[in-house]
Design an enzyme around this catalytic site. Structure first.
Site, short mmCIF file in Angstrom:
data_model
loop_
_atom_site.label_atom_id
_atom_site.label_comp_id
_atom_site.label_asym_id
_atom_site.label_seq_id
_atom_site.Cartn_x
_atom_site.Cartn_y
_atom_site.Cartn_z
CG ASP A 152 -7.50 -2.80 8.90
OD1 ASP A 152 -6.91 -3.84 8.55
OD2 ASP A 152 -6.97 -1.69 8.99
CG HIS A 211 -2.34 0.47 0.87
ND1 HIS A 211 -3.10 1.21 1.72
CD2 HIS A 211 -3.08 0.32 -0.24
CE1 HIS A 211 -4.26 1.50 1.17
NE2 HIS A 211 -4.28 0.96 -0.03
CG HIS A 245 -0.48 1.05 10.05
ND1 HIS A 245 -1.09 0.74 8.86
CD2 HIS A 245 0.87 0.98 9.78
CE1 HIS A 245 -0.17 0.50 7.92
NE2 HIS A 245 1.02 0.64 8.46
CG HIS A 299 -7.28 5.00 3.80
ND1 HIS A 299 -6.34 5.59 2.98
CD2 HIS A 299 -6.79 3.79 4.16
CE1 HIS A 299 -5.33 4.75 2.85
NE2 HIS A 299 -5.57 3.66 3.55
NE ARG A 359 18.05 15.45 10.29
CZ ARG A 359 17.51 16.51 10.88
NH1 ARG A 359 16.45 17.13 10.37
NH2 ARG A 359 18.04 16.95 11.99
N1 COA Z 1 -14.24 7.29 13.42
C1 COA Z 1 -14.73 8.49 13.77
N2 COA Z 1 -14.29 9.64 13.25
C2 COA Z 1 -13.29 9.58 12.36
C3 COA Z 1 -12.73 8.36 11.96
C4 COA Z 1 -13.23 7.19 12.52
N3 COA Z 1 -12.76 5.99 12.18
N4 COA Z 1 -11.77 8.60 11.06
C5 COA Z 1 -11.70 9.92 10.89
N5 COA Z 1 -12.63 10.51 11.68
C6 COA Z 1 -12.87 11.94 11.80
C7 COA Z 1 -11.81 12.55 12.71
O1 COA Z 1 -12.21 12.52 14.06
C8 COA Z 1 -11.72 13.94 12.15
O2 COA Z 1 -12.81 14.70 12.61
P1 COA Z 1 -12.61 16.27 12.94
O3 COA Z 1 -12.22 16.90 11.64
O4 COA Z 1 -13.96 16.65 13.46
O5 COA Z 1 -11.53 16.35 13.98
C9 COA Z 1 -11.89 13.73 10.65
O6 COA Z 1 -12.68 12.53 10.53
C10 COA Z 1 -10.59 13.59 9.90
O7 COA Z 1 -9.86 12.52 10.50
P2 COA Z 1 -8.30 12.53 10.74
O8 COA Z 1 -8.00 11.68 11.93
O9 COA Z 1 -7.75 13.92 10.74
O10 COA Z 1 -7.80 11.81 9.44
P3 COA Z 1 -6.39 11.14 9.24
O11 COA Z 1 -6.13 11.13 7.78
O12 COA Z 1 -5.35 11.72 10.11
O13 COA Z 1 -6.64 9.66 9.79
C11 COA Z 1 -7.09 7.42 10.01
C12 COA Z 1 -6.82 8.55 9.03
C13 COA Z 1 -7.12 6.11 9.23
C14 COA Z 1 -5.96 7.35 11.04
C15 COA Z 1 -8.45 7.66 10.72
O14 COA Z 1 -9.48 7.65 9.77
C16 COA Z 1 -8.70 6.66 11.82
O15 COA Z 1 -8.23 6.85 12.95
N6 COA Z 1 -9.45 5.56 11.51
C17 COA Z 1 -9.68 4.51 12.48
C18 COA Z 1 -8.49 3.56 12.53
C19 COA Z 1 -8.38 2.69 11.31
O16 COA Z 1 -9.37 2.11 10.86
N7 COA Z 1 -7.15 2.57 10.81
C20 COA Z 1 -6.85 1.72 9.66
C21 COA Z 1 -6.56 2.54 8.47
S1 COA Z 1 -6.41 1.55 7.01
#
Ligand code: COA
Length: 373
Positions: A310, A185, A220, A259, A354
């Site tokens: 997942d 990925h 992750h 995601h 870096r």
């Molecule tokens: N459940 C609830 N809210 C979620 C969410 C989830 N699974 N994923 C994102 N959001 C919300 C965040 O709270 C955030 O809300 P805000 O803008 O009000 O603060 C918004 O959506 C954007 O999320 P953000 O965490 O900034 O996105 P990111 O790109 O940093 O995170 C992930 C991506 C995958 C880390 C995130 O979606 C997540 O934590 N998912 C759950 C874990 C997961 O399934 N991981 C496997 C990925 S393949």
């Protein structure tokens, strides 16, 4: 400290180039070495995909036969490693077991110069399931299993060692397909960690050990175990709808959704969802699939968040009788192919990774002697 909105988590930052994979690229979607993930999931075996990722092109029939034979010949664990696995306590998380196992293997089978990097990758691909299930069966059933089974596929080898019998074709095929979907990925967190380690000219075992540590977290790879915990809480779709509404109101993260790169869907989800439905029918479970679907609908209706790879992988593994704590380690058994491909790509045109940071700490301060603080 709040993450910088613009560059927090390096979102949207291009950190290098790769020949290996596209993720959500316009007109391409998810591809490995130019092949569409749906074509691979429908037509290839995981061993073909592993060969594709590690060698750069699809194998011919004789190349594939040779590759399968090589993987089978590399499944046996060294006695010293079996001793270490027996010493890792039953209470350990199996991701930590694999992290230790790979690190220890780096001591007794060091990579040396990088001439044999392909063999090191194949050895890890072959023996990760052996490590995991040797430890698991030793500590849960008190047996020392033979890890050198005669199964041709890694999926059958895995299920055979876990359940002590050859799997049904449906179960073998479904596990094989999830291994294909998880294999690669692009610059995800664990692969990027592996490339950073490789960039220092370190060895493959160190890169993979670090990658396992990165994959372990629930944001992750750990999300598939957290998703299982979530769907097991509910007995009916109605309970799930109410429960997830409550979680969203409390601003809880719902694991298995969202995601960093995809914006409207994760292409791997439809394949996992189809398998989850087929396996639910196969094992006669009428709860988990409708509960999962109900959660998926609430998440889309309320937050426009979609299930990632997942979410339905959790029920797929559960229906095959795989204990939840082995879900993320299965991801390792697959993603080793992507990690190793990236290690080799990084080495082929290496530059130390870096980056720089914006300093936002205090200005220069005058030194204060210890007795005056
Ligand atoms: N459940 C609830 N809210 C979620 C969410 C989830 N699974 N994923 C994102 N959001 C919300 C965040 O709270 C955030 O809300 P805000 O803008 O009000 O603060 C918004 O959506 C954007 O999320 P953000 O965490 O900034 O996105 P990111 O790109 O940093 O995170 C992930 C991506 C995958 C880390 C995130 O979606 C997540 O934590 N998912 C759950 C874990 C997961 O399934 N991981 C496997 C990925 S393949």
């Amino acid at each position: 400290m709040a993450a910088d909105k613009k560059t927090g988590g390096l979102a949207g930052v291009t950190a290098g180039s790769t020949h290996i994979c596209t993720v959500g690229k316009e007109g391409a979607g998810l591809t490995y070495r130019g092949y569409d993930i749906y074509d691979l999931a429908d037509n290839a075996s995981f061993e073909e995909v592993a060969y594709l990722l590690l060698h750069g092109s699809l194998p011919t029939r004789s190349e594939l036969d040779g590759y399968i034979a090589k993987i089978k010949a590399n499944r046996r664990l060294p006695a010293e490693l079996m001793t270490v696995l027996e010493m890792v306590p039953r209470s350990a998380h199996p991701m930590d077991v694999l992290r230790t196992g790979v690190s220890f293997l780096g001591n007794i089978e060091p990579e040396g110069d990088f001439e044999n990097q392909q063999d090191v990758a194949d050895r890890l691909l072959a023996c990760l399931p052996s490590m995991l299930l040797y430890w698991h069966r030793f500590h849960t059933d008190g047996v020392r299993i033979e890890t050198s089974t005669d199964d041709d596929s890694i999926a059958a080898h895995f299920l055979h060692m876990l359940h002590d019998k050859a799997p049904s074709e449906l179960h073998r095929k479904c596990l094989d397909t999830t291994l294909i979907l998880y294999a690669e990925h692009e610059f995800n967190a664990s692969t990027f960690a592996a490339r950073v380690i490789t960039g220092t000219l370190s060895d493959m075992h160190s890169a993979v050990t670090g990658a396992i540590g990165a994959l372990r977290g629930p944001l992750h790879g750990g999300a598939n175990e957290a998703a299982m915990e979530l769907i097991s809480r509910f007995d009916t779709p109605e309970d799930a709808i109410e429960g997830v509404h409550g979680m969203l109101a409390r601003k809880d993260l719902i694991m298995g959704f969202g995601h960093r790169v995809y914006t409207t869907s994760d292409p791997r989800n439809s394949v996992n969802k189809r398998m989850s439905k087929a396996l639910a029918e196969d094992v006669g479970n009428s709860t988990l699939y409708p509960v999962s679907e109900a959660i998926e609908k609430v998440m889309w209706d309320e937050k426009k968040l979609f299930a990632n790879a997942d979410f339905f992988a959790a029920s797929v593994y559960h229906f095959m009788g795989i204990p939840t704590y082995l879900f993320t380690p299965i991801f390792v058994c697959s993603r080793i192919t992507g990690w190793a491909a990236h290690v080799m790509e990084q080495r082929a045109d290496n530059k130390l990774i870096r980056p720089a940071a914006d300093y936002i700490g205090p200005g220069l301060k005058e030194w204060v002697a210890i007795e005056n603080r």
